[in-house]
Enzyme design. Structure first.
Site, short mmCIF file in Angstrom:
data_model
loop_
_atom_site.label_atom_id
_atom_site.label_comp_id
_atom_site.label_asym_id
_atom_site.label_seq_id
_atom_site.Cartn_x
_atom_site.Cartn_y
_atom_site.Cartn_z
N CYS A 114 0.64 -0.68 0.31
CA CYS A 114 0.28 0.08 -0.25
C CYS A 114 0.64 1.19 0.20
CB CYS A 114 -1.07 -0.14 0.58
SG CYS A 114 -0.18 0.09 3.19
N ARG A 138 -3.24 -0.63 5.47
CA ARG A 138 -4.51 -1.62 4.76
C ARG A 138 -3.48 -3.08 4.34
NH1 ARG A 138 -5.17 2.18 -0.73
NH2 ARG A 138 -3.39 2.85 0.70
N ASP A 147 -8.26 4.06 0.95
CA ASP A 147 -7.21 4.42 2.79
C ASP A 147 -8.38 4.87 3.93
OD1 ASP A 147 -5.03 5.31 3.80
OD2 ASP A 147 -4.13 5.78 2.51
P1 4NP Z 1 -1.96 2.61 4.23
O1 4NP Z 1 -2.68 4.30 4.76
O2 4NP Z 1 -1.32 3.25 2.72
O3 4NP Z 1 -2.98 2.07 4.11
O4 4NP Z 1 -0.90 2.30 4.86
C1 4NP Z 1 -1.77 5.38 4.85
C2 4NP Z 1 -0.93 6.18 5.77
C3 4NP Z 1 -0.10 6.47 6.51
C4 4NP Z 1 0.00 7.46 4.64
C5 4NP Z 1 -1.20 7.43 3.38
C6 4NP Z 1 -1.60 6.05 3.21
N1 4NP Z 1 0.25 8.81 5.79
O5 4NP Z 1 0.43 10.26 4.30
O6 4NP Z 1 1.50 8.89 6.23
#
Ligand code: 4NP
Length: 152
Positions: free
Chosen positions: A9, A15, A123
């Site tokens: 991800c 995720r 997300d």
């Molecule tokens: P992930 O979610 O891609 O599902 O781990 C996110 C976690 C952190 C961030 C964006 C999406 N961030 O911008 O820090």
């Protein structure tokens, strides 16, 4: 040699850690090894988001010892299947794929449960806890299909 699956991800804290824990929980490590990574490096070395840890725990899965890492070119050699959560992940992973064979390993994970529909795992980072439960259900369904595919 076990089949090797990488879940990817953006941040590798919401995720893909859930996807890693869910698939790991469904399959014999002698048959399949699972890991996860992010396309970004914002959270490298950190544990998963507390909301992912709590959601997994509610379903009897412990993901608290996972640590965030960024995807690297050698992952295209190490892994047989690379599952991404959304179209941005897909674009970013393809951009670092060294060759056509590497590109062919990358798929949207929800195409396992909803073939050809190109659906995305949303997300949940900026949302509420119930968004994590929704993500869990989608990934659980997709992982059931992945297990069927691997075991068939
Ligand atoms: P992930 O979610 O891609 O599902 O781990 C996110 C976690 C952190 C961030 C964006 C999406 N961030 O911008 O820090």
């Amino acid at each position: 040699m076990p089949i090797r699956v990488l879940m990817v991800c953006l941040g590798n804290i919401c995720r893909s850690p859930l996807a890693e824990g869910i698939l790991q929980n469904k399959i014999d490590p002698k048959i399949c090894r699972v890991d996860s990574a992010g396309t970004a490096n914002y959270h490298v070395g950190e544990a998963p988001d507390k909301r992912s840890i709590v959601t997994a725990k509610k379903h009897g899965i412990d993901i608290s010892s996972q640590r965030c890492r960024q995807i690297q070119t050698s992952d295209f050699e190490t892994f047989d299947f690379i599952y991404v959560m959304d179209k941005n992940n897909y674009k970013n992973v393809l951009a670092i794929a060294p060759n056509e064979r590497a590109k062919s390993k990358v798929q949207l994970i929800l195409n396992e449960s909803n073939p050809g529909q190109n659906l995305e795992v949303p997300d949940p980072y900026y949302g509420e806890l119930n968004g994590f439960e929704e993500v869990f259900k989608m990934l659980d369904d997709a992982c059931n299909h992945i297990v069927q595919k691997i075991n068939s």
